[in-house]
Design a protein around this motif. Structure first.
Motif, PDB file in Angstrom:
ATOM      1  N   LEU A 212     -61.577   1.462  68.767  1.00  0.00           N
ATOM      2  CA  LEU A 212     -60.917   2.181  69.871  1.00  0.00           C
ATOM      3  C   LEU A 212     -61.431   3.619  69.924  1.00  0.00           C
ATOM      4  O   LEU A 212     -61.764   4.141  70.994  1.00  0.00           O
TER       5      LEU A 212
ATOM      6  N   THR B 134     -63.599   5.284  73.001  1.00  0.00           N
ATOM      7  CA  THR B 134     -63.141   6.472  73.736  1.00  0.00           C
ATOM      8  C   THR B 134     -64.171   7.599  73.658  1.00  0.00           C
ATOM      9  O   THR B 134     -64.342   8.347  74.613  1.00  0.00           O
TER      10      THR B 134
ATOM     11  N   TYR C 148     -61.523  13.984  77.484  1.00  0.00           N
ATOM     12  CA  TYR C 148     -61.373  12.906  76.493  1.00  0.00           C
ATOM     13  C   TYR C 148     -60.008  12.231  76.630  1.00  0.00           C
ATOM     14  O   TYR C 148     -59.908  11.008  76.644  1.00  0.00           O
TER      15      TYR C 148
ATOM     16  N   ALA D 220     -59.134   4.003  79.023  1.00  0.00           N
ATOM     17  CA  ALA D 220     -59.794   3.047  78.114  1.00  0.00           C
ATOM     18  C   ALA D 220     -58.759   2.334  77.253  1.00  0.00           C
ATOM     19  O   ALA D 220     -58.887   1.140  76.964  1.00  0.00           O
ATOM     20  N   ALA D 221     -57.712   3.068  76.857  1.00  0.00           N
ATOM     21  CA  ALA D 221     -56.695   2.471  75.978  1.00  0.00           C
ATOM     22  C   ALA D 221     -55.902   1.373  76.678  1.00  0.00           C
ATOM     23  O   ALA D 221     -55.414   0.452  76.018  1.00  0.00           O
TER      24      ALA D 221
ATOM     25  N   CYS E 117     -64.738  -4.138  75.469  1.00  0.00           N
ATOM     26  CA  CYS E 117     -65.188  -2.746  75.281  1.00  0.00           C
ATOM     27  C   CYS E 117     -66.007  -2.317  76.496  1.00  0.00           C
ATOM     28  O   CYS E 117     -65.905  -1.174  76.962  1.00  0.00           O
TER      29      CYS E 117
ATOM     30  N   GLY F  24     -63.123   3.678  82.052  1.00  0.00           N
ATOM     31  CA  GLY F  24     -62.917   5.067  81.622  1.00  0.00           C
ATOM     32  C   GLY F  24     -63.971   6.021  82.133  1.00  0.00           C
ATOM     33  O   GLY F  24     -63.661   7.123  82.593  1.00  0.00           O
TER      34      GLY F  24
ATOM     35  N   VAL G  51     -66.851   6.718  76.105  1.00  0.00           N
ATOM     36  CA  VAL G  51     -66.371   7.041  77.457  1.00  0.00           C
ATOM     37  C   VAL G  51     -66.575   8.527  77.728  1.00  0.00           C
ATOM     38  O   VAL G  51     -67.094   8.933  78.774  1.00  0.00           O
TER      39      VAL G  51
ATOM     40  N   GLY H 273     -59.900  10.089  79.805  1.00  0.00           N
ATOM     41  CA  GLY H 273     -60.708   8.870  79.621  1.00  0.00           C
ATOM     42  C   GLY H 273     -60.030   7.910  78.666  1.00  0.00           C
ATOM     43  O   GLY H 273     -59.999   6.692  78.899  1.00  0.00           O
ATOM     44  N   THR H 274     -59.446   8.466  77.602  1.00  0.00           N
ATOM     45  CA  THR H 274     -58.779   7.642  76.590  1.00  0.00           C
ATOM     46  C   THR H 274     -57.588   6.908  77.194  1.00  0.00           C
ATOM     47  O   THR H 274     -57.328   5.744  76.892  1.00  0.00           O
TER      48      THR H 274
END
Lengths: 235, 532
Positions: free
Chosen positions: B159, B163, B123, B130-131, B76, B83, B166, B126-127
């Motif tokens: 998750l 996000t 978002y 991060a994903a 994480c 992210g 982030v 960033g997602t």
């Protein structure tokens, strides 16, 4: 100075300009009017070498645009309908950039920049980035850059939009003075009163085709230009 | 309303995937599918694959020792770093500097809706990053430790929480950057400087990560107990992935609360920052005689000026300017040890060290792709070069020259350092300078050509052509692909030739390709530019 013969330009299936012919002689201020989407900007962009065209010939100062594009562009200046200049430059850097492209000697450009920037009261803002300019200030800068290399032909698309009354008046004087010195001006406008007072000749375009052209007297007769224009639009 | 705004922004970001600017029409279904597959391969295959490998190396040991929470805590953290810190300045530009801010603010759209749409865009971006860490991490854990309903649901909620964190970090840092930049004079350079500090910190931890992870796995019990004892919150956070409902509920509530707070702070200042022109003092104009330049000089100076005027442009397309000399210095300090170690590993294939160092330089060069978005950045000002008496080929050469200058000098420094360090014949050393330099020429011309083939002229945020365009993506990954081929071919068959002939062949190939590209730019490229 500017000869357009049988110009045709299509976008996909649509004919934006259809077999259009115009002749602008030295010393003439030539107005180009028509409704939105009539083909004015397309004609202008073809005439200054921004847009390719499908048929016809365009000659500037006796040279064919298709054969000698650079020579033609050296003889003209263009001001678009929306002065999208290089926002990351300052006003003075933009003017020097244009001067460099046209090869204007340093002393000459300095004198002209001083003259026109003072006339348009822009001198104090020349060091500012263009991104901080208002629409009118950008328009003034575009006008100064157009006059900088003393072109034979000046082509303008809606040049008065965004200018304050004083700057508009000044621009009209500069246009007349330019033509009195043997230059030519071809410009589009929606302000029919300005066209009526300023132009030696006028052309009206509708759906890409020229519907009327001639001296101001020939086109409007005893009516006002607005009446003639509206009549033609209604047909 | 929100849906419409979001649709507009997403359409802008992915415009080049659906719309062929050259032909001025939508792409065919096949072309769209090909672009999406390409994007998926890059995101899922390259980035996702990298983090899947990392997850596999960690998960077995940690989950087996009953410390799945530590595994999730680590991944994480990486997801949040990737992210958030990578998109701080994009957030600032995306939230506050969009060119259509004035237009949207003049419409009957609530300011909060505009802000929400911009935030949703941030978002999603960033997602996306991060994903690429979190999804492989979750899947690997489910496969290794077993996928119970609780683990799957809590994992997906983790998750979501990551996000949102982030987004919150991006917004917070973006907001700070916005507040600072309102007061600054040399915004671009200071923004770049601050960003470089972030990036340096990021890479410092990235390069240390391997050592840290190994240390962590060796002493997982000790570190786990320490974290539990001193930072119980972190332990709880990691527990979410293991399917702890209480931890999930606590962190969902906390995230929601902090989101609300950030929203309130940002919505109070959004309008002011988005419409501010800053309080920078007006520059006084002092008349002086300008230095005369030729047309090429003027265009070249214009390109350099544009590059230096935008922090986004410099950061996203010019990091190689600093990274290449840094590699050179690093090689001077540690190069001999590195060469010796590599030499032992590849003892069976002589010359491999030189080839690998050359590969490293060319890979670092991919950080410089400033010519790729250059045509697109002309945007609505395209009428200027098109209407001025200057040949289109001169305009294109100026763009390529800008990248060439900004890349060739750093590359020369790095290549000379490499040649000094590597223990090879004089011929190999000379070719170690020549090959990367010809690659630099090829890249500068190639980036210009790609940018010309894939123009994105109608943008409202300069990030679209700089960061999100297909041209930039192809420029970066294209060079990566080429370097893989370069190193791979040597390891497979090239070593039989020896390093010097192999480097000479590539140098000649780059030179020949550069000449072909230059010819294309001068003829068909120039015609394409005129027709834009």
């Amino acid at each position: 100075m500017l000869n357009i013969e049988h110009l045709t330009k299509t976008y996909g299936e649509k004919k934006a300009v259809d077999d259009l012919s115009l002749h602008i002689r030295p010393g003439e201020i030539f107005g180009f009017i028509g409704h939105n989407g009539a083909g004015k900007s397309t004609t202008i962009k073809c005439a200054v070498g921004i847009l390719n065209y499908d048929a016809g010939t365009i000659c500037i100062d006796g040279k064919k645009l298709a054969d000698e594009p650079l020579a033609c562009k050296r003889a003209l200046a263009y001001i678009p309908d929306n002065p999208d200049l290089y926002d990351f430059m300052s006003g003075i850097k933009y003017l020097n950039f244009v001067a460099d492209i046209f090869g204007i000697p340093a002393a000459v450009r300095q004198e002209r920049i001083r003259k026109y920037a003072d006339l348009f009261e822009l001198t104090g803002d020349l060091a500012q980035p263009i991104s901080a300019y208002s629409h009118g200030m950008k328009q003034k800068l575009a006008v100064i850059s157009a006059w900088l290399h003393d072109p034979k032909l000046i082509v303008m698309d809606e040049p008065f939009v965004g200018l304050d009354p004083k700057a508009s008046h000044l621009l009209k004087e500069m246009m007349r003075e330019h033509c009195d010195r043997g230059g030519a001006i071809f410009f589009s406008t929606h302000v029919l009163e300005v066209a009526e007072k300023l132009c030696d000749k006028v052309a009206i375009i509708k759906q890409g085709r020229l519907v009327k052209v001639g001296t101001m007297e020939e086109v409007k007769g005893d009516d006002s230009l607005e009446e003639v224009f509206l009549e033609l639009e209604a047909e | 309303m929100l849906k419409v705004l979001l649709k507009k922004q997403i359409a802008e970001v992915f415009r080049s995937y659906f719309y062929d600017a050259k032909k001025n029409r939508m792409r065919s279904k096949w072309a769209i599918a090909a672009w999406i597959v390409f994007f998926a391969v890059v995101m899922v295959g390259v980035l996702g694959g990298m983090f899947a490998m990392l997850s596999l190396s960690l998960c077995g040991a940690l989950a087996g020792a009953g410390m799945g929470w530590l595994y999730f805590l680590l991944l994480c953290g990486i997801a949040i770093l990737l992210g958030a810190f990578g998109s701080v300045f994009n957030t600032y530009a995306g939230l506050y500097l969009a060119k259509d801010n004035d237009l949207l603010l003049s419409m009957p759209i609530p300011v909060k809706t505009i802000m929400a749409a911009r935030l949703l865009n941030v978002y999603l971006m960033g997602t996306m990053y991060a994903a690429t860490v979190m999804l492989p991490a979750l899947i690997v854990y489910w496969v290794t430790a077993g996928a119970t309903a609780g683990r799957v649901i809590c994992g997906l909620l983790l998750l979501l929480i990551v996000t949102v964190i982030v987004l919150l970090l991006s917004c917070l840092l973006g907001w700070v950057v916005a507040r600072i930049s309102l007061k600054l004079k040399s915004k671009s350079f200071i923004t770049v400087l601050v960003a470089l500090v972030f990036i340096a910190a990021y890479y410092f931890f990235y390069f240390k990560a391997n050592l840290l992870i190994q240390e962590l796995i060796r002493n997982a019990g000790v570190y786990g107990a320490k974290i539990k004892g001193t930072a119980y919150g972190l332990y709880l956070f990691g527990r979410i992935g293991e399917g702890d409902w209480l931890a999930t509920a606590i962190f969902l509530a906390l995230t929601a609360l902090i989101s609300l707070l950030i929203w309130r702070v940002m919505s109070r200042s959004f309008l002011k920052i988005a419409t501010s022109t800053g309080n920078v003092e007006k520059k006084r104009y002092v008349e002086k005689t300008a230095k005369e330049r030729g047309a090429f000089g003027a265009l070249f100076a214009k390109e350099l000026g544009r590059f230096a005027s935008s922090a986004n442009y410099m950061l996203n397309t010019g990091l190689g300017i600093l990274v290449l000399p840094a590699i050179g210095v690093l090689l001077l300090v540690k190069g001999r040890e590195l060469c010796a170690a590599l030499g032992e590993v590849f003892a069976a294939r002589p010359g491999t060290v030189a080839i690998l160092l050359c590969t490293a330089l060319c890979t670092a060069l991919s950080m410089n792709d400033m010519a790729a978005p250059s045509v697109s950045l002309e945007g609505k000002s395209l009428w200027i070069p098109q209407s001025l008496p200057v040949e289109a080929k001169t305009v294109l050469r100026a763009k390529a020259s800008m990248q060439l200058l900004l890349s060739a000098v750093p590359m020369l420094i790095a290549a000379v350092c490499t040649a000094l360090v590597v223990e090879e014949t004089l011929a190999v050393r000379l070719l170690l300078v020549a090959a990367p330099l010809t690659c630099t020429v090829f890249t500068a011309l190639g980036c210009t050509a790609i940018g010309l083939r894939m123009p994105l002229l109608n943008w409202t945020n300069e990030l679209a052509p700089i960061k999100q365009s297909g041209a930039v993506l192809i420029a970066i990954f294209g060079l990566w692909g080429l370097t893989v081929v370069f190193a791979g071919l040597y390891l497979l068959v090239g070593y039989k030739l020896g390093a010097a002939p192999y480097l000479a062949i590539w140098t000649l190939a780059y030179a020949a390709a550069s000449l072909l590209l230059l010819r294309w730019l001068d003829t068909k490229g120039a015609a394409a530019f005129e027709a834009l």
